[in-house]
Motif scaffolding. Structure first.
Motif, PDB file in Angstrom:
ATOM      1  N   TYR A  84       0.777  -1.335   0.037  1.00  0.00           N
ATOM      2  CA  TYR A  84       0.086  -0.079   0.019  1.00  0.00           C
ATOM      3  C   TYR A  84       0.859   1.253   0.022  1.00  0.00           C
ATOM      4  O   TYR A  84       0.462   2.168  -0.686  1.00  0.00           O
ATOM      5  CB  TYR A  84      -0.920   0.110   1.151  1.00  0.00           C
ATOM      6  N   GLN A  93      -7.994   3.918  -3.216  1.00  0.00           N
ATOM      7  CA  GLN A  93      -8.068   2.837  -2.531  1.00  0.00           C
ATOM      8  C   GLN A  93      -8.177   1.604  -3.358  1.00  0.00           C
ATOM      9  O   GLN A  93      -7.203   0.699  -3.409  1.00  0.00           O
ATOM     10  CB  GLN A  93      -9.107   2.695  -1.297  1.00  0.00           C
ATOM     11  N   SER A  97      -5.322   8.214   1.613  1.00  0.00           N
ATOM     12  CA  SER A  97      -6.112   6.846   1.462  1.00  0.00           C
ATOM     13  C   SER A  97      -5.226   5.544   1.708  1.00  0.00           C
ATOM     14  O   SER A  97      -5.594   4.645   2.057  1.00  0.00           O
ATOM     15  CB  SER A  97      -6.350   6.968  -0.249  1.00  0.00           C
ATOM     16  N   ALA A 105      -5.979   2.550   3.901  1.00  0.00           N
ATOM     17  CA  ALA A 105      -5.936   1.249   3.631  1.00  0.00           C
ATOM     18  C   ALA A 105      -5.100   0.470   4.399  1.00  0.00           C
ATOM     19  O   ALA A 105      -5.253  -0.854   4.749  1.00  0.00           O
ATOM     20  CB  ALA A 105      -4.912   1.218   2.180  1.00  0.00           C
TER      21      ALA A 105
END
Length: 228
Positions: free
Chosen positions: A38, A90, A217, A221
């Motif tokens: 991520y 995301q 975001s 996440a």
């Protein structure tokens, strides 16, 4: 015959800088491995935003800027993915992140920022360990981030984004020796996550907005979405 000048390697991308910072020289490990994809994906999107290659739609989705495709093959897949149609941040993080760790790590090894050292596990199994290179680039990056988070120096846009992503990764407490984990540092880091970079960070408002969208975001996440 005049010798051709040596070909200069391209400047490091933001995901390269972030992964190099996340490397922990004492243990030879990378901080935040379980959510690393991520964070690296967030760094790719932030890099595109800083270079004016990414924007947001009126619904807050991310979209590539037409005609602004990057040459770098770490950044290009994300730009291609978002050139098809606008997508949520995301969704994009989850789509582009899983393939990033190895090519970014190979870049760092190729530059000499990190080295792979052969080892034998239990004296039998061949393996490798990561070690910091001798070029000092990680030390310089960490010093830049420290000046922003600890000393309160107004950052350039790239360092602002790097510090914001480091904060978003949730790994800042692991840097306590170099970046003391105290309230002033936490406050500055959160401001950077929100796009509050100060007057000296020469970035347009849209760039700050897109980068803040990406960073926040990434936080969501890491803290909310299922981990794989």
């Amino acid at each position: 015959m005049t010798a051709s000048p040596p070909v200069q390697p391209p400047a490091p991308t933001l995901p390269e800088d972030l992964l190099l910072l996340l490397f922990q020289p004492r243990s030879g490990t990378i901080a935040g491995e379980n959510t690393l994809y991520y964070v690296l994906a967030g760094a790719v999107l932030a890099d595109l935003a800083l270079d004016g290659r990414l924007t947001t739609t009126d619904r807050g989705r991310l979209s590539s800027v037409a005609g602004r495709a990057p040459v770098d093959d770490i950044l290009r897949p994300a730009w291609d993915y978002l050139s098809d149609k606008p997508r949520g941040a995301q969704t994009t993080l989850a789509a582009i992140g899983p393939a990033l760790r190895e090519p970014v790590l190979e870049r760092l090894v190729g530059r000499g920022d990190l080295h792979r050292e052969p080892r034998r596990l239990f004296g039998l199994i061949r393996t490798t360990a990561l070690r910091e290179g001798a070029n000092g680039r990680r030390v310089r990056l960490l010093a830049d981030v420290r000046r922003v988070l600890v000393d309160g120096v107004e950052p350039q846009a790239r360092i602002a984004a790097l510090a914001a992503l480091l904060s978003a990764s949730g790994t800042l407490p692991q840097f306590h020796r170099e970046i003391p984990w105290k309230s002033a540092v936490i406050t500055r880091a959160k401001r950077l996550e929100q796009g509050d970079w100060g007057a000296s960070a020469a970035a347009e408002a849209i760039t700050r907005t897109v980068t803040a969208t990406v960073v926040n975001s990434t936080v969501v996440a890491i803290t909310v979405l299922p981990r794989s």
